[in-house]
Design a protein around this motif. Structure first.
Motif, PDB file in Angstrom:
ATOM      1  N   LEU A  93     -28.696  25.750  41.852  1.00  0.00           N
ATOM      2  CA  LEU A  93     -29.693  24.955  41.196  1.00  0.00           C
ATOM      3  C   LEU A  93     -30.880  24.651  42.098  1.00  0.00           C
ATOM      4  CD1 LEU A  93     -27.454  22.427  39.305  1.00  0.00           C
ATOM      5  CD2 LEU A  93     -28.590  24.424  38.379  1.00  0.00           C
ATOM      6  N   ARG A 147     -33.144  20.100  47.257  1.00  0.00           N
ATOM      7  CA  ARG A 147     -31.693  20.051  47.167  1.00  0.00           C
ATOM      8  C   ARG A 147     -31.313  19.073  46.065  1.00  0.00           C
ATOM      9  NH1 ARG A 147     -31.350  18.362  53.348  1.00  0.00           N
ATOM     10  NH2 ARG A 147     -32.209  16.597  52.248  1.00  0.00           N
ATOM     11  N   ARG A 148     -30.052  19.112  45.673  1.00  0.00           N
ATOM     12  CA  ARG A 148     -29.562  18.180  44.652  1.00  0.00           C
ATOM     13  C   ARG A 148     -29.795  16.735  45.115  1.00  0.00           C
ATOM     14  NH1 ARG A 148     -26.599  18.081  40.320  1.00  0.00           N
ATOM     15  NH2 ARG A 148     -25.616  20.105  40.424  1.00  0.00           N
ATOM     16  N   GLU A 149     -29.542  16.470  46.373  1.00  0.00           N
ATOM     17  CA  GLU A 149     -29.748  15.135  46.933  1.00  0.00           C
ATOM     18  C   GLU A 149     -31.218  14.712  46.811  1.00  0.00           C
ATOM     19  OE1 GLU A 149     -29.668  13.011  51.324  1.00  0.00           O
ATOM     20  OE2 GLU A 149     -28.675  14.928  51.061  1.00  0.00           O
ATOM     21  N   GLN A 200     -33.416  15.846  44.609  1.00  0.00           N
ATOM     22  CA  GLN A 200     -33.706  15.627  43.193  1.00  0.00           C
ATOM     23  C   GLN A 200     -33.137  14.297  42.723  1.00  0.00           C
ATOM     24  OE1 GLN A 200     -35.705  17.776  41.324  1.00  0.00           O
ATOM     25  NE2 GLN A 200     -35.724  15.943  40.051  1.00  0.00           N
ATOM     26  N   ASN A 201     -31.949  13.958  43.206  1.00  0.00           N
ATOM     27  CA  ASN A 201     -31.357  12.662  42.860  1.00  0.00           C
ATOM     28  C   ASN A 201     -32.225  11.507  43.371  1.00  0.00           C
ATOM     29  OD1 ASN A 201     -29.213  13.860  41.567  1.00  0.00           O
ATOM     30  ND2 ASN A 201     -27.824  13.676  43.298  1.00  0.00           N
TER      31      ASN A 201
END
Length: 146
Positions: free
Chosen positions: A1, A33-35, A37-38
């Motif tokens: 992702l 990264r997912r982090e 985006q969070n």
């Protein structure tokens, strides 16, 4: 992702001075990264809540002004008059003393709400500052968090 941040940010980047695109040397090649985006999503949610808190606080302050005006009018009275109060869509007669006590109780209740909202606003701003530090540290000028 994961996707290339440069492509994402090139479509959204603006420079505060002229609203143009970022120069090539200001762009970041970092991938989201997912982090990350969070953190971006959390910042956006906090920003939305901050706007709600400010609007709610402003509304309550207007109510406080109205009650303050009513209290001032009550103080100018002789103390023996019968007052009309609104309860929903109905008017009813009360003593001036009862009306004054009611106004004081309402002011106290609304002021507690304002204090709570101010505390929540401070907490949100503190959390946003932490997220800004993290996100600007990772993406530099490639991300706009205002």
């Amino acid at each position: 992702l994961l996707f290339n941040l440069q492509v994402f940010l090139n479509t959204m980047a603006t420079v505060s001075s002229g609203g143009g695109m970022l120069r090539a040397e200001e762009e970041s090649e970092a991938e989201v990264r997912r982090e990350d985006q969070n953190n971006i999503n959390k910042f956006a949610r906090l920003n939305a809540r901050l706007n709600e808190v400010k609007a709610e606080k402003e509304s309550i302050k207007k109510q406080l002004e109205g009650i303050d005006d009513a209290s001032t009018e009550l103080m100018m009275g002789s103390g023996e008059k019968v007052m009309l109060m609104v309860g929903g869509e109905t008017f009813f007669e009360v003593s001036e003393e009862y009306a004054t006590e009611h106004c004081e109780a309402e002011v106290e209740k609304l002021q507690e709400q304002v204090d709570g909202l101010e505390h929540e606003e401070a907490d949100i701003l503190e959390e946003q500052a932490k997220l800004k530090t993290i996100l600007y540290g990772r993406f530099g000028k490639s991300i706009q968090l205002e």
